[in-house]
Design an enzyme around this catalytic site. Sequence first.
Site, short mmCIF file in Angstrom:
data_model
loop_
_atom_site.label_atom_id
_atom_site.label_comp_id
_atom_site.label_asym_id
_atom_site.label_seq_id
_atom_site.Cartn_x
_atom_site.Cartn_y
_atom_site.Cartn_z
N GLU A 333 21.29 71.34 2.69
CA GLU A 333 20.01 70.54 3.39
C GLU A 333 20.55 70.26 4.78
OE1 GLU A 333 19.67 67.24 0.87
OE2 GLU A 333 18.68 68.10 -0.66
N ARG A 372 19.83 57.25 19.97
CA ARG A 372 21.24 57.50 19.38
C ARG A 372 22.24 56.74 19.99
NH1 ARG A 372 23.60 61.43 18.81
NH2 ARG A 372 24.22 61.13 16.73
N TYR A 376 23.87 54.61 17.21
CA TYR A 376 24.85 54.96 16.41
C TYR A 376 26.39 54.96 17.59
CZ TYR A 376 21.16 57.33 13.71
OH TYR A 376 20.16 57.36 12.96
N CYS A 405 13.49 46.85 28.89
CA CYS A 405 14.08 45.62 29.17
C CYS A 405 14.77 45.29 27.89
CB CYS A 405 12.90 44.51 29.40
SG CYS A 405 11.58 45.00 30.47
N GLU A 406 15.91 45.99 27.78
CA GLU A 406 16.93 45.61 26.73
C GLU A 406 18.35 45.92 27.34
OE1 GLU A 406 16.78 44.71 23.27
OE2 GLU A 406 14.44 44.85 23.27
N TYR A 434 17.37 64.24 15.69
CA TYR A 434 17.41 62.61 15.63
C TYR A 434 17.09 62.24 17.05
CZ TYR A 434 19.22 63.74 11.01
OH TYR A 434 19.31 64.43 9.79
C1 LIG Z 1 19.28 63.26 6.43
C2 LIG Z 1 19.54 64.08 5.46
C3 LIG Z 1 20.01 65.44 5.64
C4 LIG Z 1 20.14 65.89 6.60
O1 LIG Z 1 21.16 65.46 7.33
P1 LIG Z 1 22.13 66.03 8.54
O2 LIG Z 1 23.27 65.31 8.98
O3 LIG Z 1 21.11 66.29 9.52
O4 LIG Z 1 22.56 67.56 8.05
C5 LIG Z 1 19.89 66.22 4.24
N1 LIG Z 1 19.59 65.60 2.83
C6 LIG Z 1 19.23 64.17 2.94
C7 LIG Z 1 19.09 63.92 1.57
C8 LIG Z 1 19.33 63.44 3.97
O5 LIG Z 1 18.86 62.17 3.85
#
Ligand SMILES: *Cc1c(COP(=O)(O)O)cnc(C)c1O
Length: 476
Positions: A333, A372, A376, A405-406, A434
């Site tokens: 994924e 980001r 992060y 304003c931060e 993201y």
């Molecule tokens: C966010 C997420 C992803 C994708 O993550 P990447 O770091 O962008 O590859 C895949 N699976 C699940 C369940 C997620 O929450």
Amino acid sequence: MVHHDRSRSFRSTALGCCVTRATKSSRSRRQSRTSDPADYTPSFAYSPSGGRSPVAQSLHCEGVDLVRLAGVSGTPTYIYSRAAIESAYRRLDRAFGSLPHAICYAVKASSNLSILRVMARLESSFDVVSGGELDRLRRIGVPGRHIVFSGVGKTREEIREALRYPGLHRPRGGIRLFNVESAAELDLLLSEAGRHILAGGRRPFGAIRVNPDVLAGGHPHISTGHHHHKFGVDWAEARRLYLKHADSSLISWRGITAHIGSQILTVTPYRQALWRLASYVRDLARNGVNVDFIDIGGGLGIRYTNESPVVPAKFARALTEIVRPLGCRLLIEPGRSIVGAAGVLLTRVLYVKENRGKTFVIVDAAMNDLIRPVLYNAAHPITPVVRNPEHAARRKLVDIVGPVCETGDFLARDVPLPPLSAGDLLVIWAAGAYGFVQSSNYNSRRRPAEILVEGKDFRVVRRRQTYEDLLQGELD
Ligand SMILES: *Cc1c(COP(=O)(O)O)cnc(C)c1O
């Protein structure tokens, strides 16, 4: 100047830690390691733009000059390269060769309909985490068999929508896999499945998201696979649920899943997690539950500044070795690794000011457009869109900040940039994942436009919001 911190080292070509690390990576042995994002980000390059100074070059995305895009669409604007997205997908897909597998693009990384269409045309599958993401896929006609549904807090409504996807009476309807994250969610799924089946639907396919208890991922906010994280269930509980519902008429167990974190830069945590999943698959099989999907989640890292991400071939080799003997189909994924390097954020300098020797470059993009850096502590390289080698020697360290304003409203701190003045264009690299999706209307700022570049052509795939848009839904 020698800089070792994350926000600076992308500029320090032959210095320090990045080089030591680079020489260890097999990739860098073949490919010289430069610190210029234009050299390591596919489909973006500086080339002569004509008109201006004969030595100046401007940044192009595929065949399109970003100076021109700024003129057409204004700033801030996200720019994506279709070729970069396609090549990231194909590289990963090809790396798995003959292993039965499917890449399920994580929609949350970047969910513009046009980007989803690019993925759908590649025959990608998809990972969704909400009803809204499922709705996007429905609108572009993605078949249910190409969708897995993850997420720790699926609502009854969302489960219902996924059960009915894409329509109640299609015999092959429904999504490929519900990735169940708790016993309580399973109860809800079973109760909705009962109604669905009574209404003529079919049994849902399920997997349980196991928390494999490995530590992976860069920042604490993007690490998910350790026992103290909210995601998944531990194996004892998962096993109990699989066996309890082994012969259920309300769910058909098809898989097992884990997602251990994001921006992961080595194969080790994947290997650890997959070994565990593999042993669970064998355990289940001994107890009469045969699953055919093993879903290892996303998380593959990319190079922002001086990281050395795992190359697809190595990643695929490590995973294939474990999955092949099981006879399962592998699902992955990826989100960031597909779209991250394919997108940049284009912004324009509003003001430059000095406070006690520190230079602040105030640009028209802000934390609401790209969160980001503050969320992060992420380091995105920033370079001028028009580069003049004659100015390179006059670089100095500046902070790039937005109008919000931060104090947290910064895009980069202490980046070496040549002298800038109002009106200059800057590009914030590796913002394809993201980026826009986490943008907001904070400070009543309009969310930026998005442009998809395709060779010499480009399309505005989201227009900049208007003030009217900002009031939408508000009852006055
Ligand atoms: C966010 C997420 C992803 C994708 O993550 P990447 O770091 O962008 O590859 C895949 N699976 C699940 C369940 C997620 O929450």
